[in-house]
Design a protein around this motif. Structure first.
Motif, short mmCIF file in Angstrom:
data_model
loop_
_atom_site.label_atom_id
_atom_site.label_comp_id
_atom_site.label_asym_id
_atom_site.label_seq_id
_atom_site.Cartn_x
_atom_site.Cartn_y
_atom_site.Cartn_z
N LEU A 16 48.08 -11.11 113.82
CA LEU A 16 48.63 -11.00 115.20
C LEU A 16 49.46 -9.92 115.65
CD1 LEU A 16 49.88 -14.73 115.03
CD2 LEU A 16 47.83 -13.64 116.82
N THR A 17 49.85 -9.01 114.93
CA THR A 17 50.64 -7.78 115.17
C THR A 17 50.76 -6.88 113.91
OG1 THR A 17 53.04 -6.77 115.42
CG2 THR A 17 52.83 -8.85 114.16
N VAL A 18 50.76 -5.55 114.01
CA VAL A 18 50.83 -4.57 113.19
C VAL A 18 52.33 -3.84 113.13
CG1 VAL A 18 48.23 -4.24 112.91
CG2 VAL A 18 49.67 -2.82 114.50
N GLY A 19 53.13 -4.24 114.17
CA GLY A 19 54.36 -3.58 114.33
C GLY A 19 55.36 -3.48 113.09
N GLY A 20 55.05 -4.71 112.30
CA GLY A 20 56.29 -4.94 111.19
C GLY A 20 55.61 -3.88 110.03
N MET A 21 54.30 -3.77 110.06
CA MET A 21 53.52 -2.79 108.90
C MET A 21 54.10 -1.42 109.30
SD MET A 21 49.73 -4.55 108.59
CE MET A 21 49.62 -6.31 108.93
N LEU A 22 53.70 -1.22 110.65
CA LEU A 22 54.02 0.36 110.96
C LEU A 22 55.28 0.71 110.88
CD1 LEU A 22 52.05 0.44 114.24
CD2 LEU A 22 51.53 1.77 112.05
N ALA B 115 53.90 -16.56 123.75
CA ALA B 115 54.53 -17.66 124.60
C ALA B 115 55.14 -18.81 123.74
CB ALA B 115 53.29 -18.35 125.23
N ALA B 116 54.61 -18.84 122.53
CA ALA B 116 55.17 -19.90 121.50
C ALA B 116 56.68 -19.59 121.13
CB ALA B 116 54.47 -20.23 120.37
N LYS B 117 56.94 -17.98 121.06
CA LYS B 117 58.18 -17.43 120.65
C LYS B 117 59.00 -17.83 121.79
CE LYS B 117 58.53 -15.81 117.00
NZ LYS B 117 59.10 -16.10 115.45
N GLY B 118 58.77 -17.83 123.02
CA GLY B 118 59.58 -18.06 124.27
C GLY B 118 59.52 -16.69 124.96
N GLY B 119 58.48 -15.96 124.73
CA GLY B 119 58.39 -14.70 125.47
C GLY B 119 57.14 -14.98 126.71
N ASN B 120 56.75 -14.01 127.27
CA ASN B 120 55.77 -14.07 128.25
C ASN B 120 54.49 -13.22 127.66
OD1 ASN B 120 54.14 -13.18 130.69
ND2 ASN B 120 55.76 -13.93 131.87
N GLY B 121 53.64 -14.24 127.32
CA GLY B 121 52.40 -13.57 126.79
C GLY B 121 51.45 -13.09 127.85
N PHE B 122 51.43 -13.25 129.12
CA PHE B 122 50.55 -12.66 129.86
C PHE B 122 50.94 -11.26 129.99
CE2 PHE B 122 49.87 -11.00 134.22
CZ PHE B 122 48.63 -10.97 134.35
N MET B 123 52.39 -10.94 130.25
CA MET B 123 52.72 -9.54 130.55
C MET B 123 52.87 -8.78 129.33
SD MET B 123 53.29 -9.04 133.86
CE MET B 123 54.06 -7.41 133.62
N THR B 124 53.29 -9.44 128.11
CA THR B 124 53.32 -8.80 127.04
C THR B 124 52.02 -8.24 126.42
OG1 THR B 124 55.28 -10.07 126.15
CG2 THR B 124 54.39 -8.49 124.39
N VAL B 125 51.08 -9.00 126.47
CA VAL B 125 49.77 -8.49 126.07
C VAL B 125 48.57 -8.29 127.12
CG1 VAL B 125 47.84 -9.44 124.52
CG2 VAL B 125 50.16 -10.03 124.00
N ALA B 126 48.56 -9.15 128.19
CA ALA B 126 47.28 -8.94 128.81
C ALA B 126 47.90 -7.77 129.89
CB ALA B 126 46.86 -10.27 129.68
N ALA B 127 48.77 -7.66 130.47
CA ALA B 127 49.16 -6.80 131.34
C ALA B 127 49.50 -5.65 130.81
CB ALA B 127 50.37 -7.21 132.24
N THR B 128 49.77 -5.39 129.59
CA THR B 128 49.99 -4.26 128.81
C THR B 128 48.77 -3.58 128.54
OG1 THR B 128 52.09 -5.01 127.87
CG2 THR B 128 51.20 -3.12 126.76
N ALA C 82 45.08 -14.99 121.15
CA ALA C 82 45.93 -15.50 120.01
C ALA C 82 47.45 -14.99 120.03
CB ALA C 82 45.31 -15.30 118.64
N ARG C 83 47.36 -13.69 120.41
CA ARG C 83 48.52 -12.77 120.85
C ARG C 83 49.41 -13.49 121.77
NH1 ARG C 83 46.48 -6.63 118.87
NH2 ARG C 83 46.72 -6.87 116.99
N GLN C 84 48.63 -13.69 122.86
CA GLN C 84 49.38 -14.25 124.10
C GLN C 84 49.98 -15.66 123.85
OE1 GLN C 84 46.24 -12.80 127.36
NE2 GLN C 84 47.75 -14.29 128.23
N ARG C 85 49.07 -16.23 123.18
CA ARG C 85 49.84 -17.81 122.92
C ARG C 85 50.73 -17.73 121.76
NH1 ARG C 85 45.78 -21.71 119.58
NH2 ARG C 85 46.19 -19.92 118.04
N HIS C 86 50.59 -16.62 120.81
CA HIS C 86 51.97 -16.48 119.95
C HIS C 86 53.09 -16.02 120.57
CE1 HIS C 86 53.55 -15.94 115.89
NE2 HIS C 86 54.21 -14.74 116.26
#
Length: 690
Positions: A376-382, A612-625, A606-610
């Motif tokens: 769902l993310t590669v941020g931690g790996m990077l 949102a489940a963590k309390g963030g805004n999936g639309f802006m974080t994933v789709a809008a970006t 899946a990233r958007q839903r994840h």
């Protein structure tokens, strides 16, 4: 450096100073540098200085072959010549690619296990692939580098696969009979002796993620085209499983172990084929019981085959058999590990704990259905593998989305920027009302880059690995005067785009704009279906030549478009980022709709839903970006040199009216903006007379 020619560019100087500061202070920097800044020289000069003074290579990673070639064929040779008298020695450089890109001498001449059911293609075969195989064999006798890109015209993957090996399949230079003459090893040896190594994002990711080193020792990395980094790394760490992959593993191991052991794996592969043939494509949120059982059998059967093969280091004195065993181990390991990874992806208690997504890609004419699994993310790996131990310079024309670098930084796994760092000078981000279409307050967006720990606390909620290096963001601007050279036209009066194709009002608007521009139009569409529909509807209506992506190779279409100012070119994704047509042939860029990802795209949904489940805004974080990045890239096609002028026309009225519109517009170059179609058409007509 008078040998380089040109004039001083303030943005280039500013960027070079920022890169030098980052290297000297061992911190990361993200630099947005508009087209025409000359960013390659801005990072190469301080990078070369560091490489020579520290006697340590600098790695430059790019996303495209075109930029790699520009660096090694033009920028670095000119720079090396200009700096020769100012440095202890003339700078040296080399390009390094993944092992699959080099011809394997041993595989080309020895009895290697075949990937295809029919085995190695007969050179006398009249098929296109057979002719390609023959060309590779002839080329293998004369090539000095073994580099696939030097084989012109190119060959398809099916043919090339008969002559190349992956890093995991390779016997190693010490064991391989052709090790002393290995093209890949020679390229690595050369890269270990130079000051600058040019590579690609995929190889950079492999070097960072794997246990074995691919690149020479280095402490500074320049990531050019950094907006592509996350997608390229995601591709590297995405695995797939299909009946075809299982069948290949069975073929490779079949003659090396008892038939009954191999038959168990073959039967499990046939069961997988039957299941996937009737399963609906798309994301798998839960694991169907029968599929879980089949994957477990595949995993266990592959492990049984590995056990039956015996010790991995056997047959050292028999290179041919060692090659066959290594290929079998590689195929079986991939089958086993991917099946296990898919099964583990579902072993979570809630969506918050999910780390990976699994989906089924439907069959095509060229391949069967394929199960895929991706993080769902590669941020931690990077963060842990790339940024922890190196100074990283990230640059692109498009990094400050919505007026801030922090969206991209979250994707890279970086925390907040260093408070005392230079101001990004991108303007203030637009205010964000708290609703479904706008960012949530707090750090909700960063939840996309958090994973659960053993204590059930996400990495975003407690300290992870020590972060010794801070980072800063800097926008050095553009040498172009966007407000005087370009117009952003927001077609506020048009209806919102629907799911049933392009509305007639859009076709009418496109025709009127093209007529005013006298051709000279690049049409960027959100799908190939829309591009083709617009082409069919307008080709006989507009009175100027109209090309559509797919009519010929993209490179030839772009060349025809550039050669004739009256011509229009319509297309989709690769044209949004891959077209460089300066001059009068391009005065109008039309974007049919905001390029949000498809709602049914398995990974982005899946990233958007994840989030949102963590309390963030999936639309802006994933789709809008995602949309902001593509919009900025598409709008960047307009101005490629100082004399260019024109219009970027966005037909989707949501860019003018939606609550998220200010965020998207803040990601675009600062064009003069209007929603008046008469003013836009008049401006285009004036351009045709100048």
């Amino acid at each position: 450096m008078s040998g380089l020619g040109g004039a001083e560019r303030p943005g280039q100087v500013k960027m070079a100073q920022a890169v030098r500061h980052a290297i000297e202070h061992d911190e990361h920097v993200a630099v947005q540098a508009g087209t025409g800044t000359g960013k390659s020289l801005a990072y190469l000069v301080p990078a070369l200085r560091h490489a020579i003074e520290s006697d340590s290579a600098v790695v430059v990673s790019t996303a495209t072959i075109a930029l790699q070639r520009q660096l090694v064929d033009r920028d670095l040779p000119r720079l090396a010549e200009s700096l020769a008298d100012l440095l202890p020695h003339e700078p040296q450089f080399a390009i390094l690619k993944g092992r699959r890109n080099y011809l394997c001498r041993y595989k080309a001449t020895a009895g290697w296990p075949d990937d295809e059911e029919e085995g190695l293609f007969d050179p006398r075969d009249i098929s296109a692939t057979g002719r390609m195989v023959q060309r590779i064999q002839d080329w293998a006798e004369e090539t000095e580098t073994g580099d696939r890109d030097e084989l012109v015209p190119g060959v398809n993957e099916q043919a090339w696969r008969q002559f190349s090996v992956s890093a995991r399949e390779c016997l190693g230079a010490q064991r391989c009979p052709s090790g002393a003459e290995c093209f890949a090893e020679r390229a690595r040896e050369r890269a270990g002796q130079v000051d600058v190594v040019v590579t690609n994002h995929a190889l950079l990711a492999i070097d960072a993620m794997e246990d074995f080193a691919v690149l020479p020792d280095h402490d500074v990395v320049v990531v050019d085209e950094a907006h592509e980094l996350v997608d390229r790394v995601t591709s590297v760490v995405t695995d797939e499983l299909s009946e075809a992959a299982v069948a290949m593993a069975v073929r490779r191991v079949g003659r090396l172990i008892e038939q009954s052991v191999a038959d168990r794996l073959q039967e499990a592969g046939e069961d997988l084929k039957a299941l996937l043939a009737v399963a609906p494509p798309g994301r798998l949120d839960t694991l169907p019981g029968v599929l879980g059982v089949t994957l477990s059998v595949i995993r266990d059967a592959a492990f049984a085959c590995v056990t039956a093969l015996g010790p991995r280091g056997a047959d050292r004195d028999d290179p041919e058999k060692a090659g066959q065993r290594k290929a079998a181990f590689t195929a079986l390991d991939e089958i086993h590990d991917t099946a296990a990874r898919i099964l583990e992806a579902f072993g979570v208690e809630s969506e918050v704990d999910r780390a990976e997504v699994v989906w089924l890609d439907a069959a095509t004419d060229r391949r069967p259905p394929v199960l895929r699994v991706a993080p769902l993310t590669v941020g931690g790996m990077l963060r842990d593998k790339l940024f922890a131990d190196r100074t990283v310079i990230l640059t692109s024309a498009t990094l400050a989305l919505g007026g801030t670098f922090e969206g991209m930084a979250r994707q890279w796994g970086l925390g907040p920027p260093r408070p005392d760092g230079p101001s990004p000078e991108t303007g203030s981000p637009s205010p964000a009302p708290q609703d479904d279409d706008t960012p949530a307050s707090g750090d909700g967006g960063s939840a996309a880059d958090s994973r659960s720990t053993d204590e059930g606390t996400s990495a975003s909620e407690k300290e992870g690995p020590p972060r010794a290096k801070g980072w800063t963001g800097l926008d050095v601007g553009s040498p172009f005067d966007h407000a005087r050279s370009g117009i952003l036209y927001l077609a506020r009066h048009l209806p919102q785009p629907g799911r049933e194709g392009l509305p007639q009002a859009y076709l009418d608007e496109i025709a009127e704009l093209i007529e005013a521009a006298g051709g000279r139009t690049l049409g960027l569409f959100s799908s190939m279906r829309a591009a083709k529909a617009a082409t069919e509807a307008l080709r006989d209506r507009i009175g100027v030549p109209l090309l559509c992506q797919g009519d010929d190779s993209t490179s030839l279409l772009v060349q025809r478009f550039a050669d004739d100012p009256a011509t229009c070119l319509f297309g989709t994704l690769s044209l949004w980022q891959g077209v460089d047509v300066p001059g009068p042939s391009l005065s109008l860029v039309i974007i049919d709709r905001i390029p949000f990802p498809r709602p049914d795209d398995p990974l982005t949904s899946a990233r958007q839903r994840h989030v949102a489940a963590k309390g963030g805004n999936g639309f802006m974080t994933v789709a809008a970006t995602h949309a902001a990045l593509l919009l900025a890239q598409g709008a960047g096609r307009l101005l490629r040199r100082h004399s260019d002028k024109g219009v970027v026309a966005v037909l989707d009225p949501r860019l003018a009216t939606a609550r998220y519109a200010p965020y998207l517009r803040a990601s675009l170059p600062p064009f003069w903006t209007t929603d008046d179609p008469a003013k836009v058409r008049a401006a285009l007509r004036r351009l045709t007379t100048t």
